[in-house]
Motif scaffolding. Structure first.
Motif, short mmCIF file in Angstrom:
data_model
loop_
_atom_site.label_atom_id
_atom_site.label_comp_id
_atom_site.label_asym_id
_atom_site.label_seq_id
_atom_site.Cartn_x
_atom_site.Cartn_y
_atom_site.Cartn_z
N SER A 1 -4.17 -3.60 -4.09
CA SER A 1 -3.99 -3.84 -2.66
C SER A 1 -5.28 -4.35 -2.02
O SER A 1 -5.23 -5.18 -1.10
CB SER A 1 -3.49 -2.59 -1.95
OG SER A 1 -4.45 -1.56 -2.05
N ILE B 1 3.95 5.75 -5.79
CA ILE B 1 4.03 5.89 -7.25
C ILE B 1 2.72 6.40 -7.85
O ILE B 1 2.66 6.65 -9.04
CB ILE B 1 4.45 4.57 -7.92
CG1 ILE B 1 3.45 3.46 -7.66
CG2 ILE B 1 5.84 4.16 -7.50
CD1 ILE B 1 3.73 2.19 -8.42
N GLY B 2 1.70 6.54 -7.03
CA GLY B 2 0.43 7.09 -7.50
C GLY B 2 -0.36 6.12 -8.35
O GLY B 2 -1.12 6.52 -9.21
N SER B 3 -0.20 4.85 -8.10
CA SER B 3 -0.88 3.84 -8.88
C SER B 3 -2.25 3.54 -8.26
O SER B 3 -2.65 4.13 -7.26
CB SER B 3 -0.03 2.57 -8.91
OG SER B 3 -0.65 1.58 -9.69
N GLU B 4 -2.95 2.60 -8.88
CA GLU B 4 -4.26 2.22 -8.39
C GLU B 4 -4.12 1.46 -7.07
O GLU B 4 -3.16 0.74 -6.84
CB GLU B 4 -4.95 1.30 -9.39
CG GLU B 4 -5.27 1.95 -10.71
CD GLU B 4 -5.94 0.98 -11.65
OE1 GLU B 4 -6.10 -0.19 -11.29
OE2 GLU B 4 -6.30 1.41 -12.75
N GLN C 1 3.98 1.54 -1.15
CA GLN C 1 4.66 1.67 -2.44
C GLN C 1 3.69 2.11 -3.54
O GLN C 1 4.05 2.93 -4.39
CB GLN C 1 5.32 0.34 -2.83
CG GLN C 1 6.47 -0.03 -1.93
CD GLN C 1 7.60 0.98 -2.00
OE1 GLN C 1 7.96 1.46 -3.05
NE2 GLN C 1 8.13 1.31 -0.84
N LEU C 2 2.48 1.58 -3.52
CA LEU C 2 1.50 2.01 -4.52
C LEU C 2 1.08 3.46 -4.32
O LEU C 2 0.80 4.16 -5.29
CB LEU C 2 0.27 1.09 -4.48
CG LEU C 2 0.48 -0.31 -5.05
CD1 LEU C 2 -0.77 -1.15 -4.85
CD2 LEU C 2 0.87 -0.27 -6.51
N SER D 1 0.83 -1.22 0.00
CA SER D 1 0.00 0.00 0.00
C SER D 1 0.86 1.26 0.00
O SER D 1 0.55 2.23 -0.69
CB SER D 1 -0.92 0.01 1.21
OG SER D 1 -1.79 -1.06 1.17
#
Length: 100
Positions: free
Chosen positions: A62, A55-58, A51-52, A49
Motif C-alpha cells: 500500500s 487479512i494481516g498482510s504486509e 483489505q490488507l 489498506s
C-alpha cells in the motif's frame, strides 16, 4: 445493523464510484479530470489498506501504491502547468491537436 468492517468497505467503493462519475461527467476542464482521478486513487488506497489490514498482510504494497499515486499526481500537475502555459487555459474544447 452494519458492522464497522462493512462500512470500511462500502465508503471506499462509493468514493471510487463518485470519482469515476466525476471523471466521466465533468470532463470540461483538465483540473476537474485530475482531481477526480486523485479521488479515485484515494478510494483505491483506502480499500486496499483496509483489505490488507483485514487479512494481516504486509502494508508495504500500500505504501508502494501511495508512492505511485503521488508520482501520478505530480505528473498530472506538470502536464496541467504545461498546457496552461502553452494554451492559456485548461479547457479541453479549446485544444487543437494539429497545433504544436
Amino acid at each position: 445493523m452494519m458492522n464497522i468492517m462493512s462500512v470500511m468497505i462500502y465508503i471506499p467503493m462509493i468514493m471510487i464510484f463518485c470519482g469515476c462519475w466525476g471523471f466521466i461527467s465533468y470532463n470540461k476542464h483538465m483540473l476537474n479530470s485530475l482531481l477526480s482521478l486523485e479521488f479515485m486513487m484515494l478510494g483505491v488506497f483506502w480499500l486496499m489498506s483496509t483489505q490488507l489490514a483485514l487479512i494481516g498482510s504486509e502494508v508495504y504494497f500500500s505504501l508502494f501504491f501511495l508512492t505511485l499515486a503521488a508520482c501520478e499526481g505530480a505528473l498530472g500537475l506538470t502536464m496541467l502547468i504545461l498546457v496552461v502555459r502553452s494554451h492559456g487555459n485548461d479547457i479541453f474544447s479549446s485544444f487543437n491537436l494539429l497545433e504544436c
